[in-house]
Design a protein around this motif. Structure first.
Motif, PDB file in Angstrom:
ATOM      1  N   GLN A 295     -24.986 -36.596  37.315  1.00  0.00           N
ATOM      2  CA  GLN A 295     -25.408 -36.052  38.723  1.00  0.00           C
ATOM      3  C   GLN A 295     -24.375 -34.878  39.061  1.00  0.00           C
ATOM      4  OE1 GLN A 295     -25.199 -39.800  41.216  1.00  0.00           O
ATOM      5  NE2 GLN A 295     -27.212 -39.742  41.495  1.00  0.00           N
ATOM      6  N   VAL A 296     -23.303 -35.130  38.974  1.00  0.00           N
ATOM      7  CA  VAL A 296     -22.391 -34.076  39.215  1.00  0.00           C
ATOM      8  C   VAL A 296     -22.541 -32.690  38.301  1.00  0.00           C
ATOM      9  CG1 VAL A 296     -19.811 -33.228  39.141  1.00  0.00           C
ATOM     10  CG2 VAL A 296     -20.605 -35.595  39.947  1.00  0.00           C
ATOM     11  N   TRP A 297     -22.986 -32.749  37.140  1.00  0.00           N
ATOM     12  CA  TRP A 297     -23.171 -31.731  36.263  1.00  0.00           C
ATOM     13  C   TRP A 297     -24.626 -31.112  36.878  1.00  0.00           C
ATOM     14  CZ3 TRP A 297     -21.170 -29.417  32.134  1.00  0.00           C
ATOM     15  CH2 TRP A 297     -21.711 -28.511  31.349  1.00  0.00           C
TER      16      TRP A 297
ATOM     17  N   THR B 160     -13.858 -28.551  33.654  1.00  0.00           N
ATOM     18  CA  THR B 160     -13.890 -29.892  32.978  1.00  0.00           C
ATOM     19  C   THR B 160     -14.450 -30.612  34.058  1.00  0.00           C
ATOM     20  OG1 THR B 160     -11.625 -30.197  33.097  1.00  0.00           O
ATOM     21  CG2 THR B 160     -12.189 -29.178  31.313  1.00  0.00           C
ATOM     22  N   PHE B 161     -15.161 -31.793  33.470  1.00  0.00           N
ATOM     23  CA  PHE B 161     -15.775 -32.886  34.137  1.00  0.00           C
ATOM     24  C   PHE B 161     -15.293 -33.926  33.143  1.00  0.00           C
ATOM     25  CE2 PHE B 161     -18.532 -29.175  34.256  1.00  0.00           C
ATOM     26  CZ  PHE B 161     -19.259 -29.177  35.754  1.00  0.00           C
ATOM     27  N   THR B 162     -14.641 -34.850  33.849  1.00  0.00           N
ATOM     28  CA  THR B 162     -14.183 -36.209  33.296  1.00  0.00           C
ATOM     29  C   THR B 162     -14.528 -37.442  34.134  1.00  0.00           C
ATOM     30  OG1 THR B 162     -12.100 -34.831  32.817  1.00  0.00           O
ATOM     31  CG2 THR B 162     -11.856 -37.249  32.614  1.00  0.00           C
ATOM     32  N   ASP B 163     -15.085 -38.316  33.424  1.00  0.00           N
ATOM     33  CA  ASP B 163     -15.450 -39.770  33.863  1.00  0.00           C
ATOM     34  C   ASP B 163     -14.196 -40.403  34.258  1.00  0.00           C
ATOM     35  OD1 ASP B 163     -16.877 -41.992  34.883  1.00  0.00           O
ATOM     36  OD2 ASP B 163     -17.364 -42.760  32.650  1.00  0.00           O
ATOM     37  N   GLU B 164     -14.237 -40.889  35.378  1.00  0.00           N
ATOM     38  CA  GLU B 164     -13.183 -41.771  35.916  1.00  0.00           C
ATOM     39  C   GLU B 164     -13.921 -42.789  36.768  1.00  0.00           C
ATOM     40  OE1 GLU B 164     -10.296 -39.738  38.445  1.00  0.00           O
ATOM     41  OE2 GLU B 164      -9.492 -38.788  36.482  1.00  0.00           O
TER      42      GLU B 164
ATOM     43  N   GLY C 253     -17.078 -44.147  36.768  1.00  0.00           N
ATOM     44  CA  GLY C 253     -18.257 -44.009  37.564  1.00  0.00           C
ATOM     45  C   GLY C 253     -17.937 -42.753  38.718  1.00  0.00           C
ATOM     46  N   SER C 254     -16.967 -42.386  38.894  1.00  0.00           N
ATOM     47  CA  SER C 254     -16.699 -40.961  39.627  1.00  0.00           C
ATOM     48  C   SER C 254     -16.492 -39.781  38.729  1.00  0.00           C
ATOM     49  CB  SER C 254     -15.328 -41.139  40.533  1.00  0.00           C
ATOM     50  OG  SER C 254     -15.687 -42.115  41.613  1.00  0.00           O
ATOM     51  N   THR C 255     -16.361 -38.648  38.903  1.00  0.00           N
ATOM     52  CA  THR C 255     -16.323 -37.373  38.193  1.00  0.00           C
ATOM     53  C   THR C 255     -15.181 -36.711  38.585  1.00  0.00           C
ATOM     54  OG1 THR C 255     -18.561 -37.428  37.709  1.00  0.00           O
ATOM     55  CG2 THR C 255     -17.389 -35.578  37.151  1.00  0.00           C
ATOM     56  N   LYS C 256     -14.058 -36.420  37.892  1.00  0.00           N
ATOM     57  CA  LYS C 256     -12.950 -35.470  38.202  1.00  0.00           C
ATOM     58  C   LYS C 256     -13.202 -34.253  37.601  1.00  0.00           C
ATOM     59  CE  LYS C 256      -8.249 -34.807  37.901  1.00  0.00           C
ATOM     60  NZ  LYS C 256      -6.791 -34.986  37.087  1.00  0.00           N
ATOM     61  N   MET C 257     -13.176 -33.374  38.482  1.00  0.00           N
ATOM     62  CA  MET C 257     -13.480 -31.873  38.014  1.00  0.00           C
ATOM     63  C   MET C 257     -12.093 -31.133  38.347  1.00  0.00           C
ATOM     64  SD  MET C 257     -17.041 -30.959  39.828  1.00  0.00           S
ATOM     65  CE  MET C 257     -16.912 -28.970  39.181  1.00  0.00           C
ATOM     66  N   ASP C 258     -11.736 -30.294  37.270  1.00  0.00           N
ATOM     67  CA  ASP C 258     -10.792 -29.546  37.155  1.00  0.00           C
ATOM     68  C   ASP C 258     -11.136 -28.146  36.739  1.00  0.00           C
ATOM     69  OD1 ASP C 258      -8.155 -31.339  37.443  1.00  0.00           O
ATOM     70  OD2 ASP C 258      -9.265 -32.244  35.586  1.00  0.00           O
TER      71      ASP C 258
END
Length: 140
Positions: free
Chosen positions: A18-20, A95-99, A101-106
Motif C-alpha cells: 500500500q505504501v509503495w 528504501t522501504f522496510t517491512d516492520e 506490517g508497518s513500513t519504514k521509509m528512509d
C-alpha cells in the motif's frame, strides 16, 4: 561536485504494498505531495522504471510561485527501493522496510546549494509526514 547528504525517515502504519503504491501512483501523489497547507501538487507524471522520469508540479495555492520537481530513475526494486537523480547530479535513495506490517521509509538525498541544509531537511520531512498522514488516513 560534493553534496551534503541529508537523511529523513518515517514509519507508516500500512503494509509495504500500500505504501509503495501510494508513493508512486500520480493519482495519490497529487494528494500528499506538499510541505504545508499553503502548497499543493496540481499534477504528477511518473514512469517508474530505470531510465524513466517523473515530474511533480509544486505550487503555492495563492498562485505566487510554482516549480516542477523532476528526476530520472536510476534504480527501481519494487516494494524495496528507488533511486533517482535530480538535475543530472544530485541523488536520492529511498528504501522501504517491512516492520511487522508497518513500513519504514528512509530517504537520503543530496542537499542543493542555495538553501540551508536544516531548511531542506525540514521541507522534505514535512512532505514525508504529509505522505504518512495521507496513507494512514486512506487505509483506516
Amino acid at each position: 561536485m560534493e553534496y551534503q547528504k541529508i537523511n529523513i525517515t518515517a514509519t507508516i502504519n500500512a503494509p509495504i504494498a500500500q505504501v509503495w503504491d501510494a508513493y508512486n501512483n500520480p493519482k495519490d501523489i497529487v494528494n500528499w505531495n506538499q510541505a504545508s497547507p499553503e502548497w499543493h501538487c496540481p499534477s504528477s507524471e511518473n514512469d517508474l522504471r530505470v531510465g524513466g522520469r517523473f515530474k511533480n508540479k509544486m505550487a503555492a495555492k495563492d498562485g505566487s510561485f510554482q516549480f516542477d520537481f523532476e528526476g530520472t530513475y536510476t534504480e527501481v526494486t519494487p516494494h524495496n527501493s528507488i533511486s533517482y537523480v535530480l538535475g543530472g547530479e544530485r541523488t536520492v535513495d529511498t528504501t522501504f522496510t517491512d516492520e511487522n506490517g508497518s513500513t519504514k521509509m528512509d530517504i537520503s538525498f543530496d542537499a542543493e546549494g542555495s538553501n540551508p541544509a536544516d531548511m531542506q531537511r525540514e521541507g522534505w520531512q514535512a512532505i514525508l509526514n504529509s505522505f504518512k498522514q495521507y496513507v494512514e488516513n486512506k487505509t483506516s
